[in-house]
Scaffold this motif. Structure first.
Motif, short mmCIF file in Angstrom:
data_model
loop_
_atom_site.label_atom_id
_atom_site.label_comp_id
_atom_site.label_asym_id
_atom_site.label_seq_id
_atom_site.Cartn_x
_atom_site.Cartn_y
_atom_site.Cartn_z
N LEU A 13 0.84 -1.21 0.00
CA LEU A 13 0.00 0.00 0.00
C LEU A 13 0.88 1.26 0.00
CD1 LEU A 13 -2.95 1.07 0.39
CD2 LEU A 13 -2.40 1.18 2.84
N ILE A 14 0.56 2.19 -0.90
CA ILE A 14 1.24 3.49 -0.93
C ILE A 14 0.17 4.56 -0.74
CG2 ILE A 14 2.61 5.10 -2.32
CD1 ILE A 14 3.79 2.79 -3.84
N VAL A 15 0.37 5.45 0.22
CA VAL A 15 -0.59 6.54 0.41
C VAL A 15 -0.09 7.77 -0.34
CG1 VAL A 15 -1.62 8.13 2.10
CG2 VAL A 15 -1.50 5.67 2.59
N ALA A 16 -0.97 8.33 -1.20
CA ALA A 16 -0.63 9.52 -1.98
C ALA A 16 -0.80 10.74 -1.09
CB ALA A 16 -1.53 9.63 -3.21
N LEU A 17 0.29 11.45 -0.84
CA LEU A 17 0.25 12.63 0.04
C LEU A 17 -0.20 13.86 -0.74
CD1 LEU A 17 3.46 12.33 2.27
CD2 LEU A 17 1.06 12.11 2.99
N ASP A 18 -1.42 13.80 -1.28
CA ASP A 18 -1.95 14.95 -2.01
C ASP A 18 -2.62 15.89 -1.02
OD1 ASP A 18 -1.07 13.96 -4.46
OD2 ASP A 18 -2.86 12.74 -4.72
N LEU A 19 -1.80 16.63 -0.31
CA LEU A 19 -2.28 17.54 0.73
C LEU A 19 -1.78 18.95 0.45
CD1 LEU A 19 -1.81 14.90 3.44
CD2 LEU A 19 -3.94 16.15 3.12
N PRO A 20 -2.47 19.96 1.01
CA PRO A 20 -2.18 21.33 0.58
C PRO A 20 -0.92 21.96 1.15
CG PRO A 20 -3.99 21.27 2.16
CD PRO A 20 -3.64 19.85 1.89
N SER A 21 -0.24 21.30 2.08
CA SER A 21 0.99 21.89 2.61
C SER A 21 1.87 20.78 3.17
CB SER A 21 0.66 22.88 3.74
OG SER A 21 0.24 22.16 4.88
N PRO A 22 3.18 21.07 3.28
CA PRO A 22 4.06 20.06 3.88
C PRO A 22 3.67 19.75 5.33
CG PRO A 22 5.30 22.08 3.32
CD PRO A 22 3.91 22.24 2.77
N ASP A 23 3.18 20.75 6.04
CA ASP A 23 2.78 20.50 7.43
C ASP A 23 1.62 19.52 7.49
OD1 ASP A 23 4.70 22.17 8.30
OD2 ASP A 23 3.38 23.85 8.80
N ALA A 24 0.64 19.73 6.59
CA ALA A 24 -0.51 18.81 6.56
C ALA A 24 -0.04 17.40 6.18
CB ALA A 24 -1.56 19.32 5.57
N ALA A 25 0.90 17.33 5.24
CA ALA A 25 1.40 16.02 4.80
C ALA A 25 2.10 15.31 5.97
CB ALA A 25 2.36 16.19 3.62
N LEU A 26 2.98 16.04 6.65
CA LEU A 26 3.73 15.40 7.74
C LEU A 26 2.84 15.08 8.93
CD1 LEU A 26 7.12 17.33 7.50
CD2 LEU A 26 6.59 15.00 6.73
N ALA A 27 1.77 15.88 9.11
CA ALA A 27 0.82 15.56 10.19
C ALA A 27 0.14 14.23 9.89
CB ALA A 27 -0.22 16.68 10.32
N LEU A 28 -0.22 14.01 8.61
CA LEU A 28 -0.86 12.73 8.27
C LEU A 28 0.13 11.58 8.46
CD1 LEU A 28 -3.34 11.18 7.15
CD2 LEU A 28 -2.34 11.46 4.87
N VAL A 29 1.37 11.81 8.03
CA VAL A 29 2.40 10.76 8.19
C VAL A 29 2.55 10.42 9.68
CG1 VAL A 29 4.88 10.26 7.91
CG2 VAL A 29 3.60 11.40 6.07
N GLY A 30 2.55 11.45 10.52
CA GLY A 30 2.66 11.22 11.95
C GLY A 30 1.47 10.47 12.50
N ARG A 31 0.29 10.82 12.00
CA ARG A 31 -0.94 10.20 12.46
C ARG A 31 -1.00 8.71 12.07
NH1 ARG A 31 -6.72 13.08 11.11
NH2 ARG A 31 -7.92 11.65 12.40
N LEU A 32 -0.47 8.41 10.89
CA LEU A 32 -0.53 7.02 10.43
C LEU A 32 0.60 6.18 11.03
CD1 LEU A 32 -1.60 7.57 6.70
CD2 LEU A 32 -3.01 6.73 8.59
N GLY A 33 1.65 6.85 11.50
CA GLY A 33 2.74 6.15 12.21
C GLY A 33 3.26 4.94 11.46
N ASP A 34 3.38 3.83 12.19
CA ASP A 34 3.95 2.62 11.60
C ASP A 34 2.98 1.90 10.67
OD1 ASP A 34 6.28 3.09 12.93
OD2 ASP A 34 5.78 1.78 14.64
#
Ligand code: C5P
Length: 234
Positions: free
Chosen positions: A4-25
């Protein structure tokens, strides 16, 4: 099993990294496309790599061979694992891209026909009668394979055919994944995660069903369950 690859189509790097943090491992592979890369540039790739994440840089290069080769070298230096070029860029462009990536660089996959395209879209762009998008995908995949690309991007609907004709080693990356009950958005040729996995896709790219979900981790967990069991969960 499909990855599975999640497409980080988000409006800012902060929003992208927040999602990455939320999804964790739960997710270790992310796609960065042209919107986020145009906004945030190489630092967003470095930020993901620092967090131990794998990166698919989906910039869909389509230019003269020399220019694409230079872009591929730059992407190789970023440490990305998967990279896209348009198969419609032609054999010479793809061959130079493969040479630029070398043996240790990213795996190069060719974009065939965008999953948002219908047969009439293809007709309009290429000004020829097109009865089947499938035939166009097959034609472009053949070009990509002849140029030495490692695989292609295609809709889930073409995966089985591509694997049969180009072998198991030929990578197939499929966007257009829609878990049952999720909106299509602008995608036309779609399948559920379990359908794409059963067809033999190596990588499933999921964007809005995860990024727009109130609980992205729950959608990821549902997708994973589908991949593991091959059964739709919804
Ligand atoms: O939100 P959604 O799940 O439709 O996201 C699919 C992602 O895959 C988007 O980032 C889109 O740019 C990308 N993609 C695609 N079709 C291709 C190649 C890439 O939809 N042929």
């Amino acid at each position: 099993m499909s990855t599975l690859i999640v497409a980080l189509d988000l409006p800012s790097p902060d929003a992208a990294l927040a999602l990455v943090g939320r999804l964790g491992d739960d997710v270790d592979f992310y796609k960065i496309g042209s919107p986020l890369f145009t906004l945030a540039g190489p630092p967003i790739v470095h930020a993901l790599r620092k967090r131990g994440k794998r990166v698919f840089l989906d910039l869909k290069y389509h230019d003269i061979p020399n220019t694409v080769a230079a872009a591929v070298r730059a992407a190789t230096d970023l440490g990305v694992e998967l990279l896209t070029v348009h198969a419609g860029g032609g054999i010479a462009m793809m061959q130079e891209a493969v040479a630029a990536a070398g043996d240790d660089g990213p795996r190069l996959v060719g974009v065939t026909v965008l999953t948002s395209f219908t047969a009439s879209d293809v007709e309009q762009v290429w000004a020829k009668p097109v009865t089947s998008v499938h035939d166009e995908v097959v034609r472009l995949a053949r070009l990509a394979a002849a140029a030495g690309l490692h695989g292609v991007v295609s809709s889930p609907l073409e995966v089985e055919y591509l694997k049969r004709h180009h072998g198991r080693e030929f990578l197939v990356v499929t966007p257009g994944i829609r878990p049952a009950g999720h909106a299509l958005g602008d995608q036309n040729r779609v399948a559920t995660p379990s359908e794409a996995a059963r067809a033999g896709a190596d990588y499933l790219v999921v964007g809005r069903p995860v990024t727009a979900a109130p609980d992205p981790a729950a959608v990821v967990a549902g997708n994973r369950a589908e991949l593991q069991t091959g059964l739709a969960t919804a």
